[in-house]
Write a protein that holds these residues in place. Structure first.
Motif, PDB file in Angstrom:
ATOM      1  N   ALA A 141      -7.486  -8.669  -6.976  1.00  0.00           N
ATOM      2  CA  ALA A 141      -6.855  -7.459  -6.452  1.00  0.00           C
ATOM      3  C   ALA A 141      -7.345  -7.178  -5.036  1.00  0.00           C
ATOM      4  CB  ALA A 141      -7.152  -6.276  -7.364  1.00  0.00           C
ATOM      5  N   LYS A 142      -6.453  -6.576  -4.247  1.00  0.00           N
ATOM      6  CA  LYS A 142      -6.765  -6.328  -2.842  1.00  0.00           C
ATOM      7  C   LYS A 142      -6.122  -5.024  -2.392  1.00  0.00           C
ATOM      8  CE  LYS A 142      -2.859  -9.209  -1.447  1.00  0.00           C
ATOM      9  NZ  LYS A 142      -2.331  -9.225  -2.819  1.00  0.00           N
ATOM     10  N   THR A 143      -6.521  -4.576  -1.206  1.00  0.00           N
ATOM     11  CA  THR A 143      -5.941  -3.372  -0.629  1.00  0.00           C
ATOM     12  C   THR A 143      -4.419  -3.506  -0.570  1.00  0.00           C
ATOM     13  OG1 THR A 143      -7.913  -3.031   0.730  1.00  0.00           O
ATOM     14  CG2 THR A 143      -5.912  -1.889   1.399  1.00  0.00           C
ATOM     15  N   ASP A 145      -2.572  -3.225  -3.377  1.00  0.00           N
ATOM     16  CA  ASP A 145      -2.161  -3.358  -4.774  1.00  0.00           C
ATOM     17  C   ASP A 145      -2.224  -1.999  -5.471  1.00  0.00           C
ATOM     18  OD1 ASP A 145      -1.689  -6.091  -4.708  1.00  0.00           O
ATOM     19  OD2 ASP A 145      -3.757  -6.604  -5.228  1.00  0.00           O
ATOM     20  N   ALA A 164     -12.242  -0.017  -7.484  1.00  0.00           N
ATOM     21  CA  ALA A 164     -10.949   0.000  -6.811  1.00  0.00           C
ATOM     22  C   ALA A 164     -10.984   0.946  -5.617  1.00  0.00           C
ATOM     23  CB  ALA A 164      -9.850   0.404  -7.795  1.00  0.00           C
ATOM     24  N   ARG A 167     -12.568  -0.520  -2.492  1.00  0.00           N
ATOM     25  CA  ARG A 167     -11.751  -1.463  -1.741  1.00  0.00           C
ATOM     26  C   ARG A 167     -10.359  -0.914  -1.389  1.00  0.00           C
ATOM     27  NH1 ARG A 167     -15.582  -4.059   0.478  1.00  0.00           N
ATOM     28  NH2 ARG A 167     -16.526  -5.792  -0.681  1.00  0.00           N
ATOM     29  N   ASN A 168     -10.212   0.412  -1.488  1.00  0.00           N
ATOM     30  CA  ASN A 168      -8.942   1.062  -1.118  1.00  0.00           C
ATOM     31  C   ASN A 168      -7.756   0.514  -1.893  1.00  0.00           C
ATOM     32  OD1 ASN A 168     -10.072   2.796   0.939  1.00  0.00           O
ATOM     33  ND2 ASN A 168     -10.290   0.968   2.202  1.00  0.00           N
ATOM     34  N   ILE A 169      -7.963   0.288  -3.180  1.00  0.00           N
ATOM     35  CA  ILE A 169      -6.898  -0.129  -4.088  1.00  0.00           C
ATOM     36  C   ILE A 169      -6.437   1.103  -4.859  1.00  0.00           C
ATOM     37  CG2 ILE A 169      -6.365  -1.530  -6.123  1.00  0.00           C
ATOM     38  CD1 ILE A 169      -8.603  -3.468  -5.104  1.00  0.00           C
ATOM     39  N   GLU A 170      -5.139   1.355  -4.864  1.00  0.00           N
ATOM     40  CA  GLU A 170      -4.621   2.526  -5.571  1.00  0.00           C
ATOM     41  C   GLU A 170      -4.771   2.334  -7.078  1.00  0.00           C
ATOM     42  OE1 GLU A 170      -0.457   5.029  -6.184  1.00  0.00           O
ATOM     43  OE2 GLU A 170      -0.748   3.821  -4.360  1.00  0.00           O
TER      44      GLU A 170
END
Length: 324
Positions: A141-143, A145, A164, A167-170
């Protein structure tokens, strides 16, 4: 050293929580130059501890054994080859064995940053390493996603939400009570849903018509088929928890070209575990996120902790034994 005595929880036969005893034991001994001896101040409680104690796990320890995979404390003795910690350092560790005692020999100690308590440190191992493996190592997973944590209020779910956010993942989360939903909002959840309410899946579909890139599932026996209908194109479901067989409509996977994969922290290599721990230390240093402690127990109450972690649905955060 061999004449010193320490207190530890001991299991002499596989069975229920009543099989756990607290006894005086011989001091654990370092067996190679890569190990350290830790004076434990806290021991984390995880569901896997109960499976092992009950004799319902693929790899069982030789009886008698001392339970507990995660802990935190102070380094008392260091093997000659150890370079990342020294005697007197505060450390945490995970995926070891025998943390439910005053002393423990540890193979992979990690520095415990200032401001992180021993109880918080003892809550990092299995929950945060599992979450890190699932979110970054396996899912990638990455920014940008959007993820769903289906059952986000427990130890692993909480860790997923926090990692999450790092790493600024919603991250979207579900819980089974109003208190649980408030708890998830404090963890940084973009949206929260009560999975005990009828119609919550329809609400998620309305709010996220494009689906989720990744779904992290804590109860696949109940939710897996539902998850398949919530995936974005080429999305994936990570199965972290499951207690029985389930039935799915596999056509849903064809519609999105989706996939399902399992998460097993025990499949990690030594190098991977070391990498997970190193990155979790960075996470602690770079954010104000900390493991949430739900309840603390004495060593003599370990059996009750084993009952609580399996019986308390909707639990928020981690259970810890304090060993001071």
């Amino acid at each position: 050293m061999s004449k010193r005595i320490c207190r530890a929880a001991v299991v002499h036969r596989f069975g229920g929580p009543e099989t756990i005893e607290v006894a005086d034991c011989g001091m654990p001994q370092i067996k190679n130059s890569n190990q350290v001896l830790v004076r434990n101040h806290a021991s984390g409680i995880n569901p896997v501890d109960t499976y092992i104690r009950a004799g319902q796990y693929a790899k069982l320890p030789t009886l008698p054994y001392s339970p507990g995979k995660d802990g935190a404390g102070i380094v008392e003795l260091v093997g000659d080859a150890v370079r990342n910690v020294k005697a007197g350092d505060r450390v945490w560790y995970g995926m070891e064995s025998g943390s439910a005692g005053e002393y423990n020999v540890v193979n992979r100690p990690f520095p415990l940053p200032d401001g992180v308590s021993y109880s918080e440190g003892a809550s990092l191992g299995v929950p945060y390493m599992t979450a890190y493996r699932a979110l970054f190592h396996l899912a990638g997973a990455k920014t940008g996603d959007v993820i769903l944590v289906h059952g986000a209020s427990g130890g692993v779910g909480s860790a997923l939400m926090q990692l999450a956010a790092w790493r600024n993942i919603e991250a979207v989360g579900t819980a089974g009570s109003k208190n649980g939903l408030q708890y998830l909002k404090r963890l940084g959840a973009k949206h929260v849903y009560n999975h005990s309410e009828t119609g919550y899946v329809a609400k998620m579909k309305d709010d996220y018509p494009g689906g989720f890139n990744y779904i992290f599932e804590m109860a696949a026996h109940t939710n897996l088929n539902t998850d398949l209908g919530l995936l974005a194109p080429r999305g994936k479901v990570a199965v972290i928890g499951n207690r029985s067989e389930t039935t799915i409509n596999a056509r849903q996977l064809m519609v999105t070209e989706g996939a399902v994969f399992g998460v097993a922290l025990g499949m990690s290599t030594e190098a991977e575990l070391a990498d997970f721990g190193h990155n979790i230390v960075n996470f602690l240093k770079e954010t104000e996120h900390r493991p949430i402690i739900n309840k603390e127990y004495s060593l003599e109450q370990l059996g009750q902790a084993h009952k609580d972690i399996m019986e308390n649905s909707g639990a928020k955060g981690n259970l810890v034994v304090k060993i001071d």
